[in-house]
Design a protein around this motif. Sequence first.
Motif, PDB file in Angstrom:
ATOM      1  N   LEU A 157       0.889  -1.147  -0.025  1.00 41.37           N
ATOM      2  CA  LEU A 157      -0.030   0.003   0.042  1.00 41.37           C
ATOM      3  C   LEU A 157       0.896   1.259  -0.047  1.00 41.37           C
ATOM      4  O   LEU A 157       0.432   2.307  -0.725  1.00 41.37           O
ATOM      5  N   LEU A 158       2.032   1.226   0.589  1.00 42.79           N
ATOM      6  CA  LEU A 158       2.894   2.405   0.912  1.00 42.79           C
ATOM      7  C   LEU A 158       3.353   2.425  -0.764  1.00 42.79           C
ATOM      8  O   LEU A 158       3.712   3.546  -1.184  1.00 42.79           O
ATOM      9  N   ALA A 159       3.898   1.445  -1.378  1.00 42.69           N
ATOM     10  CA  ALA A 159       4.608   1.564  -2.684  1.00 42.69           C
ATOM     11  C   ALA A 159       3.412   2.023  -3.443  1.00 42.69           C
ATOM     12  O   ALA A 159       3.907   2.914  -4.419  1.00 42.69           O
ATOM     13  N   SER A 160       2.012   1.587  -3.356  1.00 43.43           N
ATOM     14  CA  SER A 160       1.237   2.137  -4.386  1.00 43.43           C
ATOM     15  C   SER A 160       1.018   3.417  -4.306  1.00 43.43           C
ATOM     16  O   SER A 160       0.800   4.299  -5.334  1.00 43.43           O
ATOM     17  N   ALA A 161       0.949   4.018  -3.029  1.00 42.70           N
ATOM     18  CA  ALA A 161       0.836   5.475  -2.659  1.00 42.70           C
ATOM     19  C   ALA A 161       2.065   6.314  -3.181  1.00 42.70           C
ATOM     20  O   ALA A 161       1.969   7.344  -3.839  1.00 42.70           O
ATOM     21  N   HIS A 162       3.467   5.942  -3.149  1.00 44.37           N
ATOM     22  CA  HIS A 162       4.292   6.545  -4.016  1.00 44.37           C
ATOM     23  C   HIS A 162       4.023   6.447  -5.474  1.00 44.37           C
ATOM     24  O   HIS A 162       4.573   7.518  -5.860  1.00 44.37           O
ATOM     25  N   THR A 163       3.837   5.273  -5.929  1.00 42.73           N
ATOM     26  CA  THR A 163       3.568   5.357  -7.351  1.00 42.73           C
ATOM     27  C   THR A 163       2.608   6.542  -7.750  1.00 42.73           C
ATOM     28  O   THR A 163       2.657   7.191  -8.655  1.00 42.73           O
ATOM     29  N   THR A 164       1.350   6.568  -7.065  1.00 45.14           N
ATOM     30  CA  THR A 164       0.477   7.668  -7.302  1.00 45.14           C
ATOM     31  C   THR A 164       1.055   8.913  -7.192  1.00 45.14           C
ATOM     32  O   THR A 164       0.835   9.979  -7.855  1.00 45.14           O
ATOM     33  N   LEU A 165       2.033   9.178  -6.249  1.00 46.21           N
ATOM     34  CA  LEU A 165       2.683  10.422  -5.940  1.00 46.21           C
ATOM     35  C   LEU A 165       3.601  10.632  -7.122  1.00 46.21           C
ATOM     36  O   LEU A 165       3.233  11.912  -7.803  1.00 46.21           O
ATOM     37  N   ASP A 166       4.312   9.701  -7.780  1.00 47.34           N
ATOM     38  CA  ASP A 166       4.934   9.988  -8.875  1.00 47.34           C
ATOM     39  C   ASP A 166       4.112  10.180 -10.259  1.00 47.34           C
ATOM     40  O   ASP A 166       4.607  11.002 -11.251  1.00 47.34           O
ATOM     41  N   ARG A 167       2.948   9.626 -10.300  1.00 49.13           N
ATOM     42  CA  ARG A 167       1.950   9.920 -11.404  1.00 49.13           C
ATOM     43  C   ARG A 167       1.379  11.379 -11.271  1.00 49.13           C
ATOM     44  O   ARG A 167       0.965  11.798 -12.493  1.00 49.13           O
ATOM     45  N   MET A 168       1.659  12.098 -10.266  1.00 46.78           N
ATOM     46  CA  MET A 168       0.911  13.369 -10.239  1.00 46.78           C
ATOM     47  C   MET A 168       1.876  14.407 -10.822  1.00 46.78           C
ATOM     48  O   MET A 168       1.448  15.441 -10.992  1.00 46.78           O
ATOM     49  N   THR A 169       3.202  13.916 -11.143  1.00 46.62           N
ATOM     50  CA  THR A 169       4.066  14.754 -11.982  1.00 46.62           C
ATOM     51  C   THR A 169       4.021  14.077 -13.571  1.00 46.62           C
ATOM     52  O   THR A 169       4.341  12.835 -13.597  1.00 46.62           O
ATOM     53  N   VAL A 170       3.607  14.746 -14.551  1.00 49.74           N
ATOM     54  CA  VAL A 170       3.543  14.309 -15.699  1.00 49.74           C
ATOM     55  C   VAL A 170       4.955  14.555 -16.366  1.00 49.74           C
ATOM     56  O   VAL A 170       5.372  15.609 -16.685  1.00 49.74           O
ATOM     57  N   ARG A 171       5.547  13.541 -17.082  1.00 49.39           N
ATOM     58  CA  ARG A 171       6.791  13.764 -17.588  1.00 49.39           C
ATOM     59  C   ARG A 171       6.749  13.459 -19.218  1.00 49.39           C
ATOM     60  O   ARG A 171       5.763  12.723 -19.836  1.00 49.39           O
ATOM     61  N   SER A 172       7.587  13.867 -19.983  1.00 51.70           N
ATOM     62  CA  SER A 172       7.816  13.720 -21.441  1.00 51.70           C
ATOM     63  C   SER A 172       8.231  12.219 -21.548  1.00 51.70           C
ATOM     64  O   SER A 172       9.185  11.554 -21.097  1.00 51.70           O
ATOM     65  N   THR A 173       7.693  11.670 -22.623  1.00 50.37           N
ATOM     66  CA  THR A 173       8.177  10.337 -22.880  1.00 50.37           C
ATOM     67  C   THR A 173       9.022  10.363 -24.245  1.00 50.37           C
ATOM     68  O   THR A 173       9.501   8.865 -24.686  1.00 50.37           O
ATOM     69  N   ILE A 174       9.310  11.528 -24.716  1.00 48.57           N
ATOM     70  CA  ILE A 174      10.332  11.583 -26.058  1.00 48.57           C
ATOM     71  C   ILE A 174      11.141  12.771 -25.620  1.00 48.57           C
ATOM     72  O   ILE A 174      11.158  13.609 -24.990  1.00 48.57           O
ATOM     73  N   LYS A 175      12.319  12.772 -26.464  1.00 48.42           N
ATOM     74  CA  LYS A 175      13.185  14.080 -26.796  1.00 48.42           C
ATOM     75  C   LYS A 175      12.347  14.894 -27.624  1.00 48.42           C
ATOM     76  O   LYS A 175      12.522  14.480 -28.658  1.00 48.42           O
ATOM     77  N   GLY A 176      12.102  15.786 -27.478  1.00 45.54           N
ATOM     78  CA  GLY A 176      11.440  16.624 -28.313  1.00 45.54           C
ATOM     79  C   GLY A 176      11.051  18.151 -28.116  1.00 45.54           C
ATOM     80  O   GLY A 176      11.951  18.752 -27.133  1.00 45.54           O
ATOM     81  N   GLU A 177      10.218  18.735 -28.436  1.00 42.62           N
ATOM     82  CA  GLU A 177       9.749  20.135 -28.425  1.00 42.62           C
ATOM     83  C   GLU A 177       8.226  20.422 -27.902  1.00 42.62           C
ATOM     84  O   GLU A 177       7.297  19.400 -28.253  1.00 42.62           O
ATOM     85  N   VAL A 178       8.076  21.283 -27.121  1.00 46.39           N
ATOM     86  CA  VAL A 178       6.474  21.418 -26.554  1.00 46.39           C
ATOM     87  C   VAL A 178       6.132  22.342 -27.624  1.00 46.39           C
ATOM     88  O   VAL A 178       6.179  23.460 -27.671  1.00 46.39           O
ATOM     89  N   LEU A 179       4.998  21.574 -28.562  1.00 50.34           N
ATOM     90  CA  LEU A 179       4.446  22.389 -29.505  1.00 50.34           C
ATOM     91  C   LEU A 179       3.266  23.327 -29.142  1.00 50.34           C
ATOM     92  O   LEU A 179       3.062  24.345 -30.035  1.00 50.34           O
ATOM     93  N   GLN A 180       2.425  22.783 -28.229  1.00 45.47           N
ATOM     94  CA  GLN A 180       1.515  23.749 -27.600  1.00 45.47           C
ATOM     95  C   GLN A 180       1.235  23.466 -26.296  1.00 45.47           C
ATOM     96  O   GLN A 180       1.326  22.145 -25.701  1.00 45.47           O
ATOM     97  N   SER A 181       0.714  24.389 -25.464  1.00 48.01           N
ATOM     98  CA  SER A 181       0.648  24.286 -24.171  1.00 48.01           C
ATOM     99  C   SER A 181      -0.613  25.042 -23.536  1.00 48.01           C
ATOM    100  O   SER A 181      -1.010  26.225 -23.841  1.00 48.01           O
ATOM    101  N   LYS A 182      -1.882  24.190 -23.146  1.00 47.55           N
ATOM    102  CA  LYS A 182      -2.902  24.870 -22.583  1.00 47.55           C
ATOM    103  C   LYS A 182      -3.056  24.496 -21.102  1.00 47.55           C
ATOM    104  O   LYS A 182      -4.033  24.333 -20.535  1.00 47.55           O
TER     105      LYS A 182
END
Length: 299
Positions: A157-182
């Motif tokens: 349960l503690l590991a699951s909570a840490h995973t959820t915490l990590d998912r709260m930060t959205v990260r890039s899956t590629i090397k590239g450029e931010v084309l649009q941000s809303k």
Amino acid sequence: MNRFLILPLLAIVGIIFVIRTVIAGSVPAPVAAPVVAPPQPPYPVFVAGSGIIEASSENISIASPLNGVIKEVFAKAGDRVDVGQALFQLDDRDIKAEIDVRTAQVEKAHAALDDAKTQLAIYKNVIDTRAIMKGELLKRESAVSVALAGLAEANALLASAHTTLDRMTVRSTIKGEVLQSKTRVGEFASAQALSTPLMIIGTVEPLAVRVDIDESDAWRVQQAAPATAIVRGNTAISFPLTFKRFEPYVVPKRSLTGESFERVDTRVLQVIFSFERGNLPLYVGQLVDVYIQSEKKLS
């Protein structure tokens, strides 16, 4: 002047005036020169299509895996990003409080396991085994097993909570450029599919052009045939294209009508090309006219 001649004279003048007006109106108006000269095909035999510039990775729409209020935005439109780089973060106070609770539960489970092991050791260290019932020893051994399972559950349960915490930060899956941000601090990010993505990222080195070829001309397009794109609005800017692949599924070409429906005009084969932008003033989403050399003429 004889008053009897006035009306006929006025009638004649009116007829002459009407005739002159009709003649003047029948003269064709001069054709205005086009604001931009039309593009000139670079090949004697060619297939033409409309193309749109896109990222070579295709345009990747970024969404939030969880519902939450945006706490911080780390990247803006035009920023270059690497794999794993943080794009934005959701409010994580709730999950951090849950981690504190889960951590306390793990400590409690550790204490319960230590106590169960101590009780079992006491029973095992009794010299005269006749002083204890066999069932009591089994009961203590079972208590240790239950405590071990409880500790494993608390850790999970503690590991699951840490995973959820990590998912709260959205990260890039590629090397590239931010084309649009809303994405804006304080706005609610929904985990559901959005008509306007929170962010769009893509690989821009090189760029790609997706070309729609009318199905009636699809048979004339050869793999790796030379192709050239010309920028709309400035025919002086043109650049060569490198063939990448066909999208083997012919799709309907849609034309936006501005009404509550879309009109399907025809079906098209999509051909993907790549090119190096260099210093050219080109952007993802820009339309270009594409000419593909062909050796096959229409009969």
